[in-house]
Design an enzyme around this catalytic site. Sequence first.
Site, PDB file in Angstrom:
ATOM      1  N   ARG A 110       2.431   4.411 -56.339  1.00 55.91           N
ATOM      2  CA  ARG A 110       1.244   3.902 -55.626  1.00 55.91           C
ATOM      3  C   ARG A 110       0.984   2.441 -55.983  1.00 55.91           C
ATOM      4  O   ARG A 110       0.630   1.628 -55.125  1.00 55.91           O
ATOM      5  CB  ARG A 110       0.029   4.776 -55.948  1.00 55.91           C
ATOM      6  CG  ARG A 110      -1.199   4.399 -55.140  1.00 55.91           C
ATOM      7  CD  ARG A 110      -2.311   5.426 -55.267  1.00 55.91           C
ATOM      8  NE  ARG A 110      -2.916   5.435 -56.590  1.00 55.91           N
ATOM      9  CZ  ARG A 110      -3.901   6.257 -56.959  1.00 55.91           C
ATOM     10  NH1 ARG A 110      -4.371   7.154 -56.111  1.00 55.91           N
ATOM     11  NH2 ARG A 110      -4.412   6.208 -58.169  1.00 55.91           N
ATOM     12  N   LYS A 139      -5.175  -0.158 -54.134  1.00 54.50           N
ATOM     13  CA  LYS A 139      -6.060   0.018 -55.291  1.00 54.50           C
ATOM     14  C   LYS A 139      -6.225  -1.362 -55.912  1.00 54.50           C
ATOM     15  O   LYS A 139      -5.554  -1.724 -56.880  1.00 54.50           O
ATOM     16  CB  LYS A 139      -5.446   1.038 -56.263  1.00 54.50           C
ATOM     17  CG  LYS A 139      -6.502   1.805 -57.035  1.00 54.50           C
ATOM     18  CD  LYS A 139      -5.964   3.057 -57.655  1.00 54.50           C
ATOM     19  CE  LYS A 139      -6.809   3.521 -58.812  1.00 54.50           C
ATOM     20  NZ  LYS A 139      -8.244   3.671 -58.553  1.00 54.50           N
ATOM     21  N   GLU A 171     -15.231   9.368 -49.071  1.00 56.72           N
ATOM     22  CA  GLU A 171     -14.941   9.767 -50.450  1.00 56.72           C
ATOM     23  C   GLU A 171     -16.166   9.460 -51.294  1.00 56.72           C
ATOM     24  O   GLU A 171     -17.226   9.157 -50.760  1.00 56.72           O
ATOM     25  CB  GLU A 171     -13.706   9.030 -50.971  1.00 56.72           C
ATOM     26  CG  GLU A 171     -13.840   7.513 -50.934  1.00 56.72           C
ATOM     27  CD  GLU A 171     -12.627   6.782 -51.488  1.00 56.72           C
ATOM     28  OE1 GLU A 171     -11.763   7.402 -52.120  1.00 56.72           O
ATOM     29  OE2 GLU A 171     -12.561   5.564 -51.283  1.00 56.72           O
TER      30      GLU A 171
HETATM   31  N1  PMP Z   1     -11.272   7.166 -54.660  1.00 51.08           N
HETATM   32  C1  PMP Z   1     -11.500   6.028 -55.331  1.00 51.08           C
HETATM   33  C2  PMP Z   1     -12.282   4.953 -54.684  1.00 51.08           C
HETATM   34  C3  PMP Z   1     -10.973   5.873 -56.634  1.00 51.08           C
HETATM   35  O1  PMP Z   1     -11.179   4.735 -57.298  1.00 51.08           O
HETATM   36  C4  PMP Z   1     -10.239   6.914 -57.217  1.00 51.08           C
HETATM   37  C5  PMP Z   1      -9.652   6.753 -58.597  1.00 51.08           C
HETATM   38  N2  PMP Z   1     -10.640   6.741 -59.600  1.00 51.08           N
HETATM   39  C6  PMP Z   1     -10.068   8.116 -56.500  1.00 51.08           C
HETATM   40  C7  PMP Z   1     -10.576   8.188 -55.211  1.00 51.08           C
HETATM   41  C8  PMP Z   1      -9.309   9.260 -57.063  1.00 51.08           C
HETATM   42  O2  PMP Z   1      -7.928   8.958 -57.097  1.00 51.08           O
HETATM   43  P1  PMP Z   1      -6.967   9.485 -58.249  1.00 51.08           P
HETATM   44  O3  PMP Z   1      -6.990  10.973 -58.157  1.00 51.08           O
HETATM   45  O4  PMP Z   1      -5.641   8.917 -57.908  1.00 51.08           O
HETATM   46  O5  PMP Z   1      -7.508   8.989 -59.533  1.00 51.08           O
END
Ligand code: PMP
Length: 293
Positions: free
Chosen positions: A54, A153, A186
């Site tokens: 990623r 990210k 989210e």
């Molecule tokens: N959405 C956002 C905006 C995030 O920053 C994160 C990570 N903290 C997630 C979802 C969850 O992703 P992951 O399971 O890869 O940590």
Amino acid sequence: MSDTQKIWLDGEIVDKSEAKISVFDHGLLYGDGIFEGIRMYSGRVFRLTEHIDRLFDSAKAILMKLPWTKEEVIQATVDTVKANSLTDGYIRLVITRGTGGLGLNPYLCETPSMFIIAANIQLYPEENYENGLELITCATRRPTPASLSPQVKSLNYLNNIMAKIECIQAGVMEGIMLNEQGLVAECTGDNVFILKRGVVYTPPIADGSLDGITRQVIFDLCESEGIVIKEKSMTRYDIYTADEAFLTGTAAEVIPFVKLDQREIGDGKPGAISQQLITAFRKLANSEGTPCV
Ligand code: PMP
């Protein structure tokens, strides 16, 4: 973490007090950079390859040419964990555009900088996993993927931070973020799931969420546990009227939420399927991963 903490910085393991980057770094001047938050359990880094994949996708999307291979980044991560003698913890891997001029032009930046921090973490107290969180809906919307894809990210988290401020002001720890159409995207740092009539649902990432690594783990676990899971666009109504609800994220893991905007979800207690997935997640996280000891 003590001052003896060791940081990986551009190829060297240095003391925390020595880990510094330039004020001319565009990561600082413009949020021009990318990162990953990664977990380790019982001496093994969880889903490390997926995080590094990623990270490299984020780099490609913002046209950042990395001077390291994926294998080198994996090795650097493992070296950082070893240098800090950690068996359980959180790893923050950051890549900045590098030092440049005061203008936006990223082509004028020298090579990207990478640093890796490995530390202990406890995002939520255990009682939140047992009793569930309360959430609000944030007024701050997730920007459309047409402006900046939520898949990147990036070091620019101001949108999520604005929403997080709303949560803190409301006295809760997380909040639902909607996209510009009013669909659930989210949370400020987690993906969202609900359960309705025995089926687990989560919004498609096209509705504005990060393609979370833990989100994918839930798809894997539902398959192995024989639970039906589907992607579905949802509004707040779907959450208000759900039987169960939970969040996922690297730091949060799998955590139930039992209230949204003062509506109790189901009977207001973490549901059986959520608890089943929490148990399955913990078992999996403690039994696989890239060894570091
Ligand atoms: N959405 C956002 C905006 C995030 O920053 C994160 C990570 N903290 C997630 C979802 C969850 O992703 P992951 O399971 O890869 O940590």
